[in-house]
Design an enzyme around this catalytic site. Structure first.
Site, short mmCIF file in Angstrom:
data_model
loop_
_atom_site.label_atom_id
_atom_site.label_comp_id
_atom_site.label_asym_id
_atom_site.label_seq_id
_atom_site.Cartn_x
_atom_site.Cartn_y
_atom_site.Cartn_z
N ARG A 201 -20.86 -14.19 21.44
CA ARG A 201 -21.09 -15.47 22.12
C ARG A 201 -20.37 -16.58 21.35
NH1 ARG A 201 -25.23 -18.30 20.86
NH2 ARG A 201 -26.78 -16.65 20.81
N TYR B 176 -11.78 -30.44 45.36
CA TYR B 176 -12.39 -29.15 45.66
C TYR B 176 -13.90 -29.32 45.92
CZ TYR B 176 -14.63 -24.73 44.85
OH TYR B 176 -15.47 -23.64 44.98
N ASP C 119 -7.71 -31.40 36.58
CA ASP C 119 -7.86 -30.05 37.11
C ASP C 119 -6.46 -29.62 37.54
OD1 ASP C 119 -8.14 -27.81 38.72
OD2 ASP C 119 -10.02 -28.48 39.61
N LYS D 299 -7.42 -18.23 39.63
CA LYS D 299 -6.30 -18.44 40.55
C LYS D 299 -4.98 -17.96 39.91
CE LYS D 299 -9.31 -20.75 43.26
NZ LYS D 299 -10.43 -21.03 42.42
C1 LIG Z 1 -9.03 -26.95 42.35
C2 LIG Z 1 -10.16 -26.04 41.92
N1 LIG Z 1 -10.77 -26.26 40.75
C3 LIG Z 1 -11.78 -25.50 40.33
C4 LIG Z 1 -12.24 -24.44 41.07
C5 LIG Z 1 -13.39 -23.61 40.56
O1 LIG Z 1 -12.93 -22.38 40.08
P1 LIG Z 1 -13.82 -21.05 40.06
O2 LIG Z 1 -13.93 -20.55 41.45
O3 LIG Z 1 -13.04 -20.15 39.15
O4 LIG Z 1 -15.15 -21.42 39.51
C6 LIG Z 1 -11.62 -24.17 42.31
C7 LIG Z 1 -12.03 -23.04 43.18
O5 LIG Z 1 -12.99 -22.38 43.09
C8 LIG Z 1 -10.57 -25.01 42.74
O6 LIG Z 1 -9.98 -24.81 43.91
N1 LIG Z 2 -18.64 -20.12 48.53
C1 LIG Z 2 -17.85 -20.69 47.48
C2 LIG Z 2 -16.51 -21.09 48.01
C3 LIG Z 2 -15.48 -20.96 46.97
S1 LIG Z 2 -13.98 -21.81 47.33
C4 LIG Z 2 -12.84 -21.14 46.19
C5 LIG Z 2 -11.59 -21.95 45.95
N2 LIG Z 2 -11.81 -23.02 45.06
C6 LIG Z 2 -10.89 -22.46 47.17
O1 LIG Z 2 -10.55 -23.66 47.22
O2 LIG Z 2 -10.62 -21.66 48.06
C7 LIG Z 2 -18.57 -21.90 46.95
O3 LIG Z 2 -19.49 -22.40 47.59
O4 LIG Z 2 -18.27 -22.34 45.84
#
Ligand SMILES: Cc1ncc(COP(=O)(O)O)c(C=O)c1O
Ligand SMILES: N[C@@H](CCSC[C@H](N)C(=O)O)C(=O)O
Length: 399
Positions: free
Chosen positions: A59, A111, A185, A210
């Site tokens: 951890r 997002y 981000d 991603k």
């Molecule tokens: C722009 C962006 N930042 C952060 C996240 C969060 O990443 P994660 O799904 O790995 O938690 C996402 C998508 O999920 C995203 O599209």
């Molecule tokens: N059900 C998920 C959706 C994840 S979206 C993942 C990614 N960031 C995208 O933009 O496609 C949630 O509620 O987080």
């Protein structure tokens, strides 16, 4: 920061794949393994109760994790980087720098999960977020105060691909609020195309789920900083809460990072052709690689490419739904950055957690379709898209 820059010897595509431990930085493997072994252990033996080695408990730290963190810090031009178990965890760790009563400024196109976490902070922790239009740097000024702790930017934004001026906003924020941190981000771009710490930001984070990993086979998050004092606070939270990335996922992430340049080059080249194709058929396309994008020049100044995500409008929600379902090669799926091409409707999928009235207030088009372009043969992608566009009637309607 100086240390990291000194370690960069080659161009970005080379640095992604080149791992140099000769400077004594990073954990050593006894057998000179070409790929860092997976130290699948929870704990480490000590020679006495008072003397421990470099690691005592996974951890708190693990050699496989240190290896990928060291590599990511180099390619992100960071003093230190940390890997955690998702992109949202990365943001959660960063928001723990904010105390109750302090404020965050973020974009109004962002997002859905980020919006959700910021809303939670407002209702549970007394941390208010001001959502503003980050495409116009000066709009931030009236919201800056001694309470401002974080200025959170997505550029390009998910899903409308809007651009924020990282150097200008960082300059304004640092000049007026020395206690505030500019956080970017950078998930859409990856460090191969854009390195916000070189542009004035204080913290950068990624959903490693991603482009960094690239195959949709793991969840990961990365936080990178340029100051030791911030690094210590970030590490404290990661150790205290136990959200560091597991050894196997660290290994997968490291393997993914090595092929980032080849994947991104191909995905981006495909995306440019697809954006041109859609625009030639008169759709409203959101993509910073098109000269008609209102911030084409700004994006080009900050990055070395437009990336491989784009969105477009059909003008009709039902039509968009039909179109998405008529594709065969494009997978209907949330997420992006994978080698496979994906199609989605953000308002129904990735951004559904933003209440409908908030989406409407922020003028988010409900008919928006997002394309996350993969490495397939672009002619197959175009043919499949053309079939879906014509079979759904979207092509006729838009012309
Ligand atoms: C722009 C962006 N930042 C952060 C996240 C969060 O990443 P994660 O799904 O790995 O938690 C996402 C998508 O999920 C995203 O599209
Ligand atoms: N059900 C998920 C959706 C994840 S979206 C993942 C990614 N960031 C995208 O933009 O496609 C949630 O509620 O987080």
């Amino acid at each position: 920061m100086t240390d990291t820059i000194a370690r960069i010897k080659y161009r970005p595509a080379t640095e992604l794949v080149y791992v140099d431990n000769s400077d004594g930085k990073g954990p050593k493997d006894n057998y000179n393994a070409a790929s860092m072994p997976i130290y699948q252990t929870a704990t480490f033996k000590q020679s006495s109760s008072t003397q421990m080695g470099e690691y005592d408990y996974s951890r708190s730290g693990n050699p496989t994790r240190s290896h990928v963190e060291n590599h990511l810090a180099k390619i992100m031009s960071a003093k230190r980087s940390f890997v955690v178990n998702s992109g949202m965890t990365a943001l959660d760790v960063i928001t723990r720098l904010v105390k109750a009563g302090e404020e965050v400024i973020a974009g109004n196109d962002l997002y859905g999960g980020t919006n959700r976490l910021l809303s939670f902070l407002a209702t549970h922790n007394n941390v208010k977020t001001h959502h503003i239009d980050t495409t116009d740097s000066e709009t931030i000024i009236p919201y800056l105060s001694e309470k401002t702790r974080l200025v959170l930017l997505e550029t390009p934004t998910n899903p409308l691909m809007r651009i924020a001026d990282i150097p200008r906003i960082s300059e304004i924020v640092h000049e007026r609020c020395p206690n505030a941190l500019v956080v970017v981000d950078n998930t859409m771009m990856s460090p191969y195309l854009q390195r916000p710490l070189e542009l004035g930001a204080d913290i950068v984070y990624h959903s490693g789920t991603k482009y960094l990993s690239g195959h949709h086979d793991l969840m990961a998050g990365v936080v990178a900083v340029k100051e030791d004092s911030i690094a210590e606070k970030i590490y404290y939270t990661i150790n205290a809460t136990g959200v560091g990335l597991s050894p196997f996922d660290c290994w997968l992430l490291m393997r993914g990072v090595k092929t980032l340049a080849v994947r991104m080059d191909r995905q981006q080249a495909n995306a440019i052709q697809i954006a041109d194709f859609l625009q030639s058929h008169k759709f409203k396309v959101h993509y910073p690689g098109l000269k008609t994008h209102p911030q084409y020049e700004l994006h080009a100044k900050m990055s070395s490419g437009p990336g491989a995500v784009l969105s477009f409008e059909t003008g009709n929600v039902e039509l968009s739904e039909k179109l998405v379902e008529l594709t065969r090669l494009w997978g209907i799926s949330v997420s992006f950055g994978c080698v496979n091409s994906l199609i989605s409707m953000p308002c129904r999928m990735s951004h559904a957690s933003i209440p409908a009235e908030v989406r409407a207030a922020r003028a988010m088009p409900e008919d928006l379709i997002r394309l996350c372009v993969g490495i397939e043969d672009v002619d197959d992608l175009l043919e499949d898209l053309y079939h879906a566009l014509t079979a759904s009637g979207a092509l006729k309607l838009a012309n």
